[in-house]
Motif scaffolding. Sequence first.
Motif, PDB file in Angstrom:
ATOM      1  N   LEU A  93       0.812  -1.215   0.000  1.00  0.00           N
ATOM      2  CA  LEU A  93       0.000   0.000   0.000  1.00  0.00           C
ATOM      3  C   LEU A  93       0.848   1.270   0.000  1.00  0.00           C
ATOM      4  CD1 LEU A  93      -2.894  -1.061   2.406  1.00  0.00           C
ATOM      5  CD2 LEU A  93      -2.909  -0.960  -0.101  1.00  0.00           C
ATOM      6  N   LYS A  94       2.138   1.144   0.255  1.00  0.00           N
ATOM      7  CA  LYS A  94       3.033   2.299   0.174  1.00  0.00           C
ATOM      8  C   LYS A  94       3.161   2.804  -1.256  1.00  0.00           C
ATOM      9  CE  LYS A  94       5.928   1.395   4.225  1.00  0.00           C
ATOM     10  NZ  LYS A  94       5.757   2.735   4.830  1.00  0.00           N
ATOM     11  N   VAL A  95       2.724   1.995  -2.222  1.00  0.00           N
ATOM     12  CA  VAL A  95       2.788   2.427  -3.614  1.00  0.00           C
ATOM     13  C   VAL A  95       1.930   3.671  -3.840  1.00  0.00           C
ATOM     14  CG1 VAL A  95       0.840   1.098  -4.547  1.00  0.00           C
ATOM     15  CG2 VAL A  95       2.865   1.497  -5.974  1.00  0.00           C
ATOM     16  N   PHE A  96       0.916   3.869  -2.996  1.00  0.00           N
ATOM     17  CA  PHE A  96       0.040   5.032  -3.130  1.00  0.00           C
ATOM     18  C   PHE A  96       0.706   6.327  -2.677  1.00  0.00           C
ATOM     19  CE2 PHE A  96      -2.989   1.509  -2.996  1.00  0.00           C
ATOM     20  CZ  PHE A  96      -3.816   1.824  -4.064  1.00  0.00           C
ATOM     21  N   PHE A  97       1.859   6.225  -2.016  1.00  0.00           N
ATOM     22  CA  PHE A  97       2.568   7.417  -1.548  1.00  0.00           C
ATOM     23  C   PHE A  97       3.672   7.841  -2.511  1.00  0.00           C
ATOM     24  CE2 PHE A  97       0.757   5.440   2.221  1.00  0.00           C
ATOM     25  CZ  PHE A  97       0.099   6.510   2.805  1.00  0.00           C
ATOM     26  N   GLY A  98       3.737   7.198  -3.665  1.00  0.00           N
ATOM     27  CA  GLY A  98       4.683   7.621  -4.689  1.00  0.00           C
ATOM     28  C   GLY A  98       5.917   6.757  -4.797  1.00  0.00           C
ATOM     29  N   PRO A  99       6.676   6.953  -5.882  1.00  0.00           N
ATOM     30  CA  PRO A  99       7.840   6.092  -6.145  1.00  0.00           C
ATOM     31  C   PRO A  99       8.948   6.211  -5.112  1.00  0.00           C
ATOM     32  CG  PRO A  99       7.721   7.923  -7.708  1.00  0.00           C
ATOM     33  CD  PRO A  99       6.442   7.906  -6.966  1.00  0.00           C
ATOM     34  N   GLU A 100       9.163   7.397  -4.566  1.00  0.00           N
ATOM     35  CA  GLU A 100      10.261   7.554  -3.613  1.00  0.00           C
ATOM     36  C   GLU A 100      10.039   6.698  -2.364  1.00  0.00           C
ATOM     37  OE1 GLU A 100      11.154  11.556  -2.638  1.00  0.00           O
ATOM     38  OE2 GLU A 100      11.630  12.139  -4.697  1.00  0.00           O
ATOM     39  N   GLU A 101       8.836   6.766  -1.812  1.00  0.00           N
ATOM     40  CA  GLU A 101       8.570   6.008  -0.587  1.00  0.00           C
ATOM     41  C   GLU A 101       8.515   4.511  -0.868  1.00  0.00           C
ATOM     42  OE1 GLU A 101       5.628   6.097   3.299  1.00  0.00           O
ATOM     43  OE2 GLU A 101       5.883   7.832   2.004  1.00  0.00           O
ATOM     44  N   PHE A 102       7.929   4.124  -1.992  1.00  0.00           N
ATOM     45  CA  PHE A 102       7.828   2.694  -2.291  1.00  0.00           C
ATOM     46  C   PHE A 102       9.204   2.104  -2.587  1.00  0.00           C
ATOM     47  CE2 PHE A 102       6.583  -1.031  -4.922  1.00  0.00           C
ATOM     48  CZ  PHE A 102       5.742  -1.635  -4.002  1.00  0.00           C
ATOM     49  N   ASN A 103      10.035   2.837  -3.326  1.00  0.00           N
ATOM     50  CA  ASN A 103      11.388   2.362  -3.607  1.00  0.00           C
ATOM     51  C   ASN A 103      12.233   2.325  -2.335  1.00  0.00           C
ATOM     52  OD1 ASN A 103      10.825   2.021  -6.323  1.00  0.00           O
ATOM     53  ND2 ASN A 103      11.645   4.014  -6.920  1.00  0.00           N
ATOM     54  N   ALA A 104      11.994   3.283  -1.426  1.00  0.00           N
ATOM     55  CA  ALA A 104      12.707   3.278  -0.143  1.00  0.00           C
ATOM     56  C   ALA A 104      12.317   2.047   0.673  1.00  0.00           C
ATOM     57  CB  ALA A 104      12.399   4.555   0.631  1.00  0.00           C
ATOM     58  N   TYR A 105      11.044   1.669   0.591  1.00  0.00           N
ATOM     59  CA  TYR A 105      10.583   0.454   1.274  1.00  0.00           C
ATOM     60  C   TYR A 105      11.272  -0.776   0.686  1.00  0.00           C
ATOM     61  CZ  TYR A 105       7.481  -3.560   1.993  1.00  0.00           C
ATOM     62  OH  TYR A 105       6.984  -4.810   2.268  1.00  0.00           O
ATOM     63  N   GLY A 106      11.392  -0.815  -0.650  1.00  0.00           N
ATOM     64  CA  GLY A 106      12.096  -1.925  -1.288  1.00  0.00           C
ATOM     65  C   GLY A 106      13.554  -1.978  -0.870  1.00  0.00           C
ATOM     66  N   HIS A 107      14.180  -0.815  -0.720  1.00  0.00           N
ATOM     67  CA  HIS A 107      15.579  -0.771  -0.272  1.00  0.00           C
ATOM     68  C   HIS A 107      15.696  -1.264   1.170  1.00  0.00           C
ATOM     69  CE1 HIS A 107      19.691   0.600   0.260  1.00  0.00           C
ATOM     70  NE2 HIS A 107      19.303   1.274   1.336  1.00  0.00           N
ATOM     71  N   TRP A 108      14.736  -0.858   2.009  1.00  0.00           N
ATOM     72  CA  TRP A 108      14.766  -1.291   3.410  1.00  0.00           C
ATOM     73  C   TRP A 108      14.698  -2.809   3.532  1.00  0.00           C
ATOM     74  CZ3 TRP A 108      11.002  -3.969   6.170  1.00  0.00           C
ATOM     75  CH2 TRP A 108      11.269  -4.133   7.533  1.00  0.00           C
ATOM     76  N   LEU A 109      13.917  -3.450   2.668  1.00  0.00           N
ATOM     77  CA  LEU A 109      13.832  -4.911   2.701  1.00  0.00           C
ATOM     78  C   LEU A 109      15.198  -5.548   2.481  1.00  0.00           C
ATOM     79  CD1 LEU A 109      10.556  -5.593   0.668  1.00  0.00           C
ATOM     80  CD2 LEU A 109      10.881  -5.827   3.136  1.00  0.00           C
ATOM     81  N   ARG A 110      16.027  -4.916   1.658  1.00  0.00           N
ATOM     82  CA  ARG A 110      17.341  -5.470   1.368  1.00  0.00           C
ATOM     83  C   ARG A 110      18.333  -5.254   2.515  1.00  0.00           C
ATOM     84  NH1 ARG A 110      15.055  -4.217  -3.437  1.00  0.00           N
ATOM     85  NH2 ARG A 110      15.600  -5.485  -5.264  1.00  0.00           N
ATOM     86  N   VAL A 111      18.112  -4.232   3.320  1.00  0.00           N
ATOM     87  CA  VAL A 111      19.080  -3.925   4.370  1.00  0.00           C
ATOM     88  C   VAL A 111      18.509  -4.147   5.777  1.00  0.00           C
ATOM     89  CG1 VAL A 111      20.245  -2.245   2.903  1.00  0.00           C
ATOM     90  CG2 VAL A 111      18.427  -1.479   4.451  1.00  0.00           C
ATOM     91  N   MET A 112      17.278  -4.699   5.886  1.00  0.00           N
ATOM     92  CA  MET A 112      16.699  -4.874   7.223  1.00  0.00           C
ATOM     93  C   MET A 112      17.572  -5.801   8.058  1.00  0.00           C
ATOM     94  SD  MET A 112      13.399  -7.306   6.546  1.00  0.00           S
ATOM     95  CE  MET A 112      13.503  -8.879   5.667  1.00  0.00           C
TER      96      MET A 112
END
Length: 240
Positions: free
Chosen positions: A52-71
């Motif tokens: 659902l973060k996709v609704f907040f735009g590419p920056e936030e959704f891509n940041a979420y994808g990055h967080w998954l890689r570094v969690m």
Amino acid sequence: MALATKTDRRTPRPPAAPTRGFWASTIGKKTVMAVSGLIMLAYLVAHVAGNLKVFFGPEEFNAYGHWLRVMGAPVLHHHWGLWLARIVLLTAVVAHAVSAYQLSRRDLRARPTAYAHRRRRSSYATRTMRWGGVILALFIVWHVLDLTTGTVHPGGFEDGKPYQNVVDTFSTWYGDVIYIVAMLAVGLHVRHGFWSAAQTLGVGNARRERVLRILADALALVLTAGFVSVPVAVMTGVVS
């Protein structure tokens, strides 16, 4: 004397069979199925929240994808946390599928002749659990090849840019159809599976049955609506 001789000649009883292991028992398989199902349910709740973060735009959704890689950093190395989550989830999926298959085969052996009439209380979700599981298994393979490896991704797959990859996938009619059908299957699976898991683990009883069924319906509805909202948003231009 004759009685004693006759008694002595009786065939000795075979030794008692050893107690069957937890996994070999029906209740063991049902417990494994219930626990693995709850693990996958927890993943689905976290996954839909992330989607659902996709609704907040590419920056936030891509940041979420990055967080998954570094969690897990800096305790865990890059990608280790993600791979640990993948291993746990894959283990749960395999355990769930194997226990479901073996329970199904055991049920068929115990009842080789199908019921003449289906039980009225058997819901649509109950009758379609098996096919729903097959649909979800095929979907998982397609989903990984589409948005994780990019093997079947339409257009140019961009590593590290999940927002654009999601938009690409749901800009195709077949991507929308596959995803929506799979999410409807998820809803049916969760609706029946959550209640069944509660019964298996001893949480459910006559007093809680109504509450558990309402909770199962609510979970199924929220998860299905949350997942389906993403392709619908891309189709309607809300996300682009």
